[in-house]
Design a protein around this motif. Structure first.
Motif: not given
Length: 223
Positions: A26-31, A36-40, A70-73, A106-113
């Motif tokens: 979670a501390l990496e610059e991109g998750l 993307y950050t953790l929040a994004q 709102s800023r993320i969106v 989203f699918q890329t993030l989900d697969r990596k997670s």
């Protein structure tokens, strides 16, 4: 009202937070080696698991400040990851939906997670893995102050390796919590259960364990 936590309790939770955020990257610059950050990533996940959602629904689900969300969106919109449109049922409400490009991200993030979590669990033997997942369910139920939701069947089985030690620990803990009995009771239980484990008559004496979702939840001795 609950008493204020002791200093060592606060320190223990802070220590675990530092340990776990390091474990999941979670501390990496991109998750997960993404931009993307953790929040994004969490916002993408919420949108990816819903057909559509309002900003209020996403903010409520994640506990995010509305301005931050709102800023993320807005950033996602500029990258053509999401679209916003008025709700057909409420013109005052904007509905956010992933675009095909956003769904691919989203699918890329989900697969990596999934891959990362699978690798994390693969390091543990089966019994430790079951123990970890049961502990995580306990943490979630305690932190949200609600009973754990279970959907599996109860399995009652004869005792096996590790069950006698577990039964001793649970008896000691339950009676200490509910009746304030001390370690003398634990010693008594240990001696009785050890005797059962070494000299009981299987024709007349038995020990069964109840499991739910692969976790021990109860036991019965007949002696």
């Amino acid at each position: 009202m609950a008493a204020s936590p002791a200093g060592h309790q606060v320190q223990a939770l802070r220590s675990f937070n530092r340990f776990y955020t390091q474990q999941i990257g979670a501390l990496e610059e991109g998750l997960l080696a993404t931009p993307y950050t953790l929040a994004q990533a969490r916002v993408l996940f919420e949108l990816g698991t819903r057909k559509a959602a309002s900003a209020s629904e996403i903010a409520g689900a994640l506990g995010l400040d509305h301005g931050y969300l709102s800023r993320i969106v807005q950033a996602f919109s500029a990258q053509r990851l999401v679209t916003r449109a008025k709700s057909a049922r409420d013109g005052r409400r904007a509905v956010i939906t992933l675009t095909p490009k956003g769904r691919k991200e989203f699918q890329t993030l989900d697969r990596k997670s999934r891959s990362e979590v699978s690798a994390l669990l693969a390091r543990l033997p089966g019994a430790r893995r079951t123990q970890l997942l049961a502990s995580l369910r306990d943490v979630e139920s305690i932190m949200t102050d609600r009973k754990r939701s279970r959907g599996g069947e109860i399995v009652v089985r004869p005792y096996g390796v590790g069950d006698v030690g577990w039964a001793i620990e649970r008896h000691a803990r339950v009676y200490a919590d509910e009746y304030r009995w001390n370690e003398e009771f634990e010693a008594l239980v240990a001696s009785l259960f050890a005797k059962f484990a070494t000299t009981h008559n299987p024709a007349k004496e038995r020990f069964w364990v109840a499991e739910l979702d692969g976790e021990r939840v109860g036991c019965v001795f007949v002696v």
